[in-house]
Design an enzyme around this catalytic site. Sequence first.
Site, PDB file in Angstrom:
ATOM      1  CB  THR A  77      -0.814  -0.166   1.423  1.00 12.35           C
ATOM      2  OG1 THR A  77      -2.132  -1.190   1.170  1.00 12.35           O
ATOM      3  CG2 THR A  77      -1.523   1.623   1.578  1.00 12.35           C
ATOM      4  CB  ALA A 213       7.877  -8.763   3.553  1.00 15.61           C
ATOM      5  CG  HIS A 214       2.248  -9.687   3.847  1.00 16.30           C
ATOM      6  ND1 HIS A 214       0.294 -10.757   4.322  1.00 16.30           N
ATOM      7  CD2 HIS A 214       1.561  -8.828   3.257  1.00 16.30           C
ATOM      8  CE1 HIS A 214       0.394  -9.668   2.736  1.00 16.30           C
ATOM      9  NE2 HIS A 214       0.771  -8.612   3.476  1.00 16.30           N
ATOM     10  CB  THR A 252      14.365   4.280  11.686  1.00 10.06           C
ATOM     11  OG1 THR A 252      14.961   5.823  12.645  1.00 10.06           O
ATOM     12  CG2 THR A 252      15.018   3.289  12.629  1.00 10.06           C
ATOM     13  CB  CYS A 340     -13.532  -4.192   3.740  1.00 12.18           C
ATOM     14  SG  CYS A 340     -14.470  -4.193   5.357  1.00 12.18           S
TER      15      CYS A 340
END
Length: 398
Positions: A77, A213-214, A252, A340
């Site tokens: 996103t 990544a997930h 960071t 959703c």
Amino acid sequence: MNPMAAKRAYLDHNATTPLRPAARDAIVRALHEADGNPSSVHFEGRAARKAVEIARKQVAAALGGDAKDVIFTSGATEGLNLLLRPSPAVACRSGALQTTRLLVLATEHSAALSGGGFAAEQIEYIPVNGDGLADLDWLEARLGALSEVHGFAPVTVALQLANSETGVIQPIAEASHLTGRFGSLLVVDAVAACGKIPLELKALRADALVVAAHKFGGPKGAGAVIINGANLQLDIPLFKGGGQEMRRRSGTENVPAIAGMGAALVEATAALDEDAPRITALRAELEAQLLAIRPDAIVAGAGAPRLPNTVCLVVPGLKAETALIAFDLAGVAVSSGSACSSGKVKTSHVLEAMGFSPAGSASALRFSLGWNSTSDDIEQAVAAFAIVAGAGIQRDAA
């Protein structure tokens, strides 16, 4: 169905793929050995920076880009919002300092459909056919019309490589030929495809890829944008702050998550040759058995190239929301066409764009397999479907 089913069959990899062992090990190692701030110059900071840069090289090598063009984000996103902005956020291959319009595929993820930084009047939607494939004739005609004034089309085109609901794979190479011809930018959401099919930025001739990544066995909350630095430069970050990620994404870095992402992508890429045919065979077995139970069901996108792991089954009359609960009680995790953030089931804009009625799109079940899926999972899912399909979990006749 046994609500206390001890054995779970997880067939919702397109929502999140369980953490790969290599990713888990990398995360733990980073928590213990790289717990400094990667922007600090002392030993602890340098250890954290090293972990980030190793992951950057791993992502670049796996996706056919250059390490200097990898920007770590919190996920897809954020990545899409970073890229889908008019000037002066990007400088593109046409030499334009702004893209004045966004052409986005009608079946895209909501993060792309919302248009990022583009105003509503600057957004147009690329139609798809009944199998969910982009209408490239429409795209060519629209790019041509938009190029008449400037000699090029100051446009960003957003295309998913593969759809997470149906698994349909888009003709990215053909689309990139059009965007290159008209001097436009091509942003490719590769979230659903990454780790499931071979993927390379420069082979696709995309200007940018977005991954999370997930979706391939890494941790949640980490992602990356990989740009083709020869065609696209990000001049203004989405977030202003400390100037991390080579001044393109302030904040960071999440070192453990980034380390886990790099390790997961290495493992997923290395396993592709073995996993893809195995998962394709499991998918074929699943489809055949589901259709044997409900011959009237439709596999969405069956006439198009698809990811090896995805089955989107439209079952006439089925109440998908109730069916998902029944599957869960039987120990099987599946999804509907769309969900959703609150967990409520919605009708699928993807299926409706493909021509399914609202009732049809609300009757879809998505089964998505992954690296740890087995024949036992298929057997359990089919047994649950046999009960669900015959249990009267149907829409009211009205």
